[in-house]
Design an enzyme around this catalytic site. Structure first.
Site, short mmCIF file in Angstrom:
data_model
loop_
_atom_site.label_atom_id
_atom_site.label_comp_id
_atom_site.label_asym_id
_atom_site.label_seq_id
_atom_site.Cartn_x
_atom_site.Cartn_y
_atom_site.Cartn_z
N HIS A 36 2.15 -8.52 10.04
CA HIS A 36 1.55 -7.36 10.71
C HIS A 36 1.41 -7.49 12.22
O HIS A 36 1.31 -6.48 12.93
CB HIS A 36 0.16 -7.09 10.11
CG HIS A 36 -0.25 -5.66 10.17
ND1 HIS A 36 0.06 -4.82 11.22
CD2 HIS A 36 -0.95 -4.89 9.30
CE1 HIS A 36 -0.43 -3.61 11.00
NE2 HIS A 36 -1.05 -3.62 9.84
N TYR A 61 -11.83 4.10 7.45
CA TYR A 61 -10.80 3.81 8.46
C TYR A 61 -9.52 4.54 8.07
O TYR A 61 -9.00 4.34 6.99
CB TYR A 61 -10.54 2.31 8.49
CG TYR A 61 -9.55 1.80 9.51
CD1 TYR A 61 -9.96 1.06 10.60
CD2 TYR A 61 -8.18 2.04 9.38
CE1 TYR A 61 -9.05 0.55 11.53
CE2 TYR A 61 -7.26 1.57 10.29
CZ TYR A 61 -7.71 0.81 11.36
OH TYR A 61 -6.80 0.34 12.29
N THR A 71 -2.27 1.36 17.43
CA THR A 71 -3.03 2.22 16.54
C THR A 71 -4.42 2.50 17.11
O THR A 71 -4.89 1.81 18.02
CB THR A 71 -3.20 1.57 15.15
OG1 THR A 71 -3.91 0.34 15.30
CG2 THR A 71 -1.85 1.34 14.48
#
Length: 775
Positions: free
Chosen positions: A469, A582, A595
């Protein structure tokens, strides 16, 4: 193999008569062709640097400016207003040469000035975000003019990175606005005394420490390209000392209903080829820049730079992302053994059939794993510090270092899995869940979780991937995976017996088996940690086909807002309370943007959920009004997040500054410690043109998913496929008795149906021809 060819390219012996030199012309030819490929790539990169360096102008425009200036001089029109004459005074050449050279210098400077002016104008245009807040069907004259100007300045075909220098920088929001939005977001989650206490903490922070931290942050924003991204990458991802498997990595799935071929080696051959073709497009920058769907607005492409030839290496306090310019091989794992598979031969990319042939060689290899080799990948699945210590002790030199380099410098990692996965057999729902768990963590040792991404090809031809990630977010990997699936199924294709197309050059060197010398006990600790984590995670995947975005949009409602409100209703039914939610939103409208968080649980969404649970919507239209207010609020929150006015990244950076300054903030400490018990993300379908849903409706992607963020919460990923389908991926921890992914999936399905039933009861669907495009 390149090293092998270099080793035997020439041999010599010393004799009394002199040196006896023997050359291998075949090896020298391969070295020459491989070097030629490298030089072609370098020239291509230089060419692309020039093209994107002068964007939005073109290199040929310099000639136009030079000729125009020279023509004006010969017609006795001085466009330079005397500058050419001053330049000519400082040139020690002949009279005729002075004029040409001075015009050349002036026209070049004028051309560069025009480029900078055009780039500045394009940056100003891309800084305009009011279009996002306008109602559908009510576009202002200003926005129409803006669209025309953006199209005009983007008329020339841009390369992948052409827009990078024209994208605006992420703005730092006013601290007062951020605090007000934060307090509004937590109001439905706190009692009156708790809210008053939090309000007092926020006010104290703003009056004392907040403005001081804000000044430092604004200073960074003036200096850095993006004031968030480097800290986000380091402190959220690379400094984490726990396992990245499940906790950070995420997965992507194959087609839901079809498998292009049941031949494992063939599927691997086409998949590897498609990924390398995508890499070629990235390297040559021929990939079209991504844009906001349905608009001319470009998105930042910086995350593509580290997609291939990248690995995450462990450190004692922080990990490091390492990226190599190129790699001509991939690393392959099969039955506890590691191989290096060369995908280029004499500078030529192997055909899919040749890669299938090489993969089959690996599958047929009868050799057994060496001691400590079969579970070596578990080191990347466990805690980071033990992996760092083992790497430092056993992988710093010798055969282990050479083999580890082969994995880390590979273009990507491939696992040939002996299991069969997919929606098959008598228990398709259960098999989908097992498919998700297999991609998320596998057996904990048969993936290399540190690689930028690892491809998994199963025995029955199903495939998938697991992505690290820190280097990029899911939309970037999803774009890669969409291209891979579409190229595999629709462009490369298979023969009637399921094999790859093309011919095989039988003289190919076999894949190279990697060697290791590792004590077994060094791997067992990491494996036990990873196995406990894998056993604890619970996954549930289900396609929802009762309706999709087509019917939602006929009600003039944003599909994403509809889904988020259904998740709020489902969570309330599951846990009898609301929680901090979230939803990932992108900030790629800005340079190096990643993001931002959309706090989907709002006052408006809670009011709607309570009305749905305790009201009587079939007798009045109150619920419809509350639903409209909730969807409007959600869309506004999403737009604010996309345009740099979110809450959480700003507070996170203020917290990092406070740590650098050595000061404590009770407010920031409490905010950053709040758990996200419902973490959600939409996987967007970005390349609809690659999939023919009309003629091939079964080629539907399942999307992907991730593990739960909180031990007592849920992780929910969803993908809106076509007009009539939504795929969900739900995860939670088995160790927490009050969460259950299957039960939550039932609540999600029922919430979708209940909300849709309420809406259609009081608000009829708009005919398709009158439907307006929703966000």
């Amino acid at each position: 193999m390149a090293e092998a060819h270099q080793a035997v390219a020439f041999q010599f012996t010393i004799t009394p008569e002199g040196i006896d030199l023997r050359l291998s012309y075949q090896a020298l030819s391969q070295i020459y062709l491989s070097g030629l490929r490298s030089w072609k790539k370098r020239i291509s990169r230089m060419k692309n640097r020039v093209i994107k360096g002068v964007y939005p102008a073109s290199p040929s425009s310099w000639l136009f400016v030079f000729i125009a200036t020279l023509a004006a001089m010969y017609t006795r029109s001085d466009l330079s207003m005397g500058l050419i004459a001053k330049i000519r005074e400082h040139l020690p050449v002949s009279v005729q040469g002075q004029t040409v050279v001075s015009v050349l210098v002036f026209s070049t400077l004028l051309w560069l000035s025009l480029i900078l002016t055009l780039r500045f104008c394009l940056k100003l245009l891309l800084s305009y975000h009011r279009w996002m807040f306008e109602q559908h069907g009510h576009i202002s004259a200003t926005t129409k003019l803006w669209v025309t100007l953006v199209r005009l300045m983007s008329g020339r075909k841009p390369l992948l990175y052409s827009y990078q220098t024209s994208l605006p920088c992420l703005p730092v929001p006013p601290i007062k606005d951020t605090l007000e939005r934060y307090l509004e977001s937590v109001r439905p989650l706190l009692s009156d005394p708790e809210f008053q206490r939090m309000t007092a903490l926020a006010a104290q922070f703003e009056e004392t420490l907040g403005n001081r931290l804000q000044r430092y942050l604004k200073l960074k924003a003036l200096w850095a390209t993006n004031y968030v991204s480097d800290w986000w990458e380091e402190y959220i991802y690379l400094r984490g000392r726990g396992p990245i498997m499940v906790n950070s990595n995420y997965y992507g799935m194959d087609f839901l209903y079809v498998t292009p071929t049941p031949v494992q080696a063939a599927r691997a051959g086409n998949t590897i080829t498609a990924l390398l073709l995508y890499r070629r497009k990235v390297n040559s920058e021929q990939l079209k820049p991504s844009r906001v769907p349905g608009t001319v607005v470009p998105l930042c492409a910086a995350q593509c730079e580290r997609m291939f030839n990248t690995t995450r290496t462990p450190g004692e306090e922080t990990d490091v992302l390492q990226h190599w310019q190129d790699s001509e091989f991939v690393a392959v794992f099969h039955r506890g053994r590691f191989f290096r598979l060369w995908v280029y031969n004499a500078g030529r990319l192997l055909s899919p059939r040749e890669i299938e042939y090489q993969i089959q060689r690996i599958l047929d290899d009868p050799s057994m794993p060496r001691p400590g080799e079969s579970r070596l990948g578990a080191l990347t699945a466990g805690d980071r510090v033990p992996w760092y210590n083992v790497r430092k002790q056993y992988f710093s030199s010798g055969v282990n270092k050479r083999s580890l380099d082969c994995i880390e410098k590979a273009a990507f990692f491939v696992t040939l899995d002996d299991d069969e996965q997919g929606m098959k057999g008598e228990d398709p729902a259960g098999n989908l869940d097992r498919y998700a768990k297999s991609l998320l963590h596998g057996k904990c040792y048969d993936r290399w979780f540190d690689k930028s991404f690892s491809v998994v090809v199963y025995k029955n031809g199903k495939s998938g991937l697991n992505a690290e990630h820190s280097w990029a977010d899911a939309p970037t990997v999803a774009h890669l995976w969409e291209y891979t699936l579409a190229t595999d199924a629709f462009q490369l294709g298979y023969t009637e017996d399921g094999h790859c197309k093309g011919e095989v050059e039988r003289c190919l060197s076999p894949p190279q088996r990697l060697s290791w010398e590792i004590p077994k006990e060094q791997v067992s600790v990491s494996l036990s940690v990873a196995q406990a984590l894998a056993d604890d995670v619970d996954c549930h995947v289900f396609p929802f086909r009762d309706f999709g975005k087509g019917r939602i949009k006929k009600l003039k409602i944003s599909p994403d807002a509809f889904i988020q409100l259904a998740l709020q209703l489902a969570y309330y039914r599951d846990r009898k309370t609301f929680c901090l939610t979230y939803e990932a939103s992108m900030t790629r409208l800005f340079r190096e943007g990643r993001t931002e968080t959309v706090r989907s649980c709002s006052n408006q969404s809670c009011a709607f959920v309570k009305a749905m649970e305790f009201g009587k919507y079939h007798e009045e239209t109150k619920d419809l009004r509350l639903f409209q207010l909730a969807t409007e609020k959600h869309q506004n929150l999403y737009r604010l997040a996309m345009t740099g006015s979110g809450i959480d990244r700003h507070l996170f950076c203020l917290y990092v500054v406070s740590k650098y300054l050595g000061v404590e903030s009770p407010f920031l400490t409490e905010v950053l410690s709040e758990p996200w018990r419902l973490s959600t993300s939409q996987t967007p379908v970005q390349q609809l043109e690659l999939f023919d849903m009309k003629n091939h409706p079964d080629f539907i992607s399942l999307g992907g998913g991730f593990g739960p963020v909180a031990d007592d919460g849920y992780g929910v990923s969803y993908i809106i496929v076509g007009e009539d389908m939504i795929n969900y991926h739900v995860s939670c921890k088995r160790s927490f008795s009050e969460t259950d992914s299957h039960r939550f999936g039932v609540h999600i399905r029922q919430a979708l149906l209940d909300i849709f039933s309420m809406l259609t009861a009081v608000k009829p669907e708009v005919p398709q021809e009158q439907d307006k495009k929703q966000q």
